[in-house]
Scaffold this active site. Structure first.
Site, PDB file in Angstrom:
ATOM      1  N   ASP A 111     -43.684  21.852 -56.617  1.00 32.24           N
ATOM      2  CA  ASP A 111     -44.538  20.684 -56.808  1.00 32.24           C
ATOM      3  C   ASP A 111     -44.395  19.671 -55.674  1.00 32.24           C
ATOM      4  O   ASP A 111     -43.352  19.041 -55.534  1.00 32.24           O
ATOM      5  CB  ASP A 111     -44.161  20.035 -58.147  1.00 32.24           C
ATOM      6  CG  ASP A 111     -44.926  18.766 -58.437  1.00 32.24           C
ATOM      7  OD1 ASP A 111     -46.019  18.587 -57.861  1.00 32.24           O
ATOM      8  OD2 ASP A 111     -44.438  17.958 -59.249  1.00 32.24           O
ATOM      9  N   ASP A 124     -51.450  17.744 -53.876  1.00 31.25           N
ATOM     10  CA  ASP A 124     -50.518  17.938 -54.986  1.00 31.25           C
ATOM     11  C   ASP A 124     -50.589  19.359 -55.535  1.00 31.25           C
ATOM     12  O   ASP A 124     -51.521  19.710 -56.256  1.00 31.25           O
ATOM     13  CB  ASP A 124     -50.853  16.920 -56.080  1.00 31.25           C
ATOM     14  CG  ASP A 124     -49.832  16.882 -57.207  1.00 31.25           C
ATOM     15  OD1 ASP A 124     -48.932  17.735 -57.221  1.00 31.25           O
ATOM     16  OD2 ASP A 124     -49.951  15.993 -58.060  1.00 31.25           O
TER      17      ASP A 124
END
Length: 380
Positions: A89, A270
């Site tokens: 992430d 992201d």
């Protein structure tokens, strides 16, 4: 995954709950042999950037595509190693997995780290808590040996959750954050930074190739770039400031008309979200232009109309990045089509968009910590 972090105190329970380790088959290698690479280099060698091509110091880890909603990879922790599936992430910095002490229903459905079975485990009294867009956790910072492919970080600090909410049924056990260390609210050095500081990674970069609709084929690579995963040139975009994977975006348009980010805005690249998220009013405007109708938390379109929907163009650093409808339209468990656009839960003083997997499946992405920039190119 953008989040708000709340620091709090967490106490371990004296009761230890044991479950057997769930083993997950590692995907077959997706990279081809040296002959194919050599042919490629002879043909395209004059355009290679200073970032290294696939070499002895490039670590490539296969990722598994879960219905285009998330991409998970296998890592191990401890001695002997215990295997976990994690999301890599770029929207967060903390690395954590469930603890054997965690008895929350969300923890029980996942593999939990059995610290008492690791000879290299080292506890601390440091506690923290995190709230993500999809859930929240509380945990404690510990140390142990962590392996990502052939990369090994000894005495790596990471989090063990003692309670979790909102992660039940998720296809991953934990989250491995790849954002800058200043974004870590557990105050533990991120594994990428520790490996970089120790010289385990030849160059301070990592990159993602996310497959489309295929379970296998996706990869995250550390220390270099394998140029076979993209077409043309990498377009480099400077970060707004070093400390977060955010860049300036010039605008969002559809059919030559600007529909959002009309005066420029911020875009966070992201890998921790499958969606494209933005301010409520502007997301609703795009949904209306697409012809999507709200139903619960999603906006649906007729699947038969998907091929006729326009591309949505994100202009970044003067370059247009069109995302076709087949990339921003998903299907739910009942086969209904819905859009990848979603309003953000948290308001911001400036217009901010999150460019998640719906965007990154179309564009190969390189995160260059050494030069404070992100590279984007058409994915193969």
């Amino acid at each position: 995954m953008k989040w708000v972090v709340l620091l709090g105190l967490v106490a371990f329970s004296e009761c230890i709950v044991k479950i057997p380790l769930r083993r997950v088959k590692t995907m077959r290698k997706t990279l081809s042999g040296k002959n194919m690479l050599n042919s490629f280099l002879k043909e395209h060698g004059n355009r290679l950037s200073k970032i290294s091509f696939r070499g002895s110091n490039l670590t490539t880890l296969p990722l598994r595509n879960i219905k285009d909603l998330m991409y998970v990879g296998n890592i191990t922790i401890g001695t002997p190693p215990q295997e976990f599936q994690v999301v890599f992430d770029t929207g967060s910095s903390d690395f954590w997995v469930p603890s054997d002490f965690c008895t929350s229903p969300d923890c029980i459905t996942h593999v939990r780290f059995r610290q008492h079975q690791s000879s290299t485990f080292r506890p601390t009294n440091k506690t923290f808590s995190i709230t993500y867009g999809s859930g929240r956790m509380r945990g404690v910072v510990v140390h142990d040996t962590v392996r990502i492919g052939d990369l090994v970080s000894t005495d790596q600090p990471f989090g063990l959750s003692v309670s979790e909410y909102g992660f039940k049924g998720r296809a991953y056990d934990g989250i491995l954050g790849l954002n800058y260390p200043d974004e870590s609210f557990s105050e533990a050095i991120p594994i990428f930074d520790k490996l970089k500081n120790e010289g385990a990674i030849s160059e301070p970069i990592f990159a993602f190739y996310l497959s489309k609709k295929k379970r296998e084929g996706s990869v995250v690579m550390f220390g270099g770039v394998d140029h076979r995963y993209y077409k043309g040139e990498l377009n480099w975009v400077p970060l707004i400031e070093e400390g977060d994977w955010s860049v300036r975006m010039d605008g969002i348009s559809m059919k030559t008309k600007v529909v959002a980010c009309s005066d420029g805005c911020e875009a966070v690249v992201d890998t921790g979200t499958s969606l494209i998220k933005g301010p409520r009013k502007l997301v609703n405007k795009i949904q209306k232009l697409i012809g999507a109708t709200p139903r619960g938390s999603k906006h649906y379109v007729y699947c038969s109309a998907v091929n006729a929907l326009p591309s949505i163009i994100f202009t970044i650093n003067g370059i247009n990045y069109p995302v076709p409808a087949r990339a921003y339209i998903f299907k739910d468990s009942r086969g209904r089509c819905y859009t990848a656009f979603k309003k953000q839960r948290f308001s911001s003083s400036t217009e901010t968009w999150l460019l998640g997997d719906a965007f990154l499946r179309v564009y190969f992405s390189v995160f260059d910590r050494g030069n404070g920039r992100i590279g984007l190119a058409q994915a193969v």
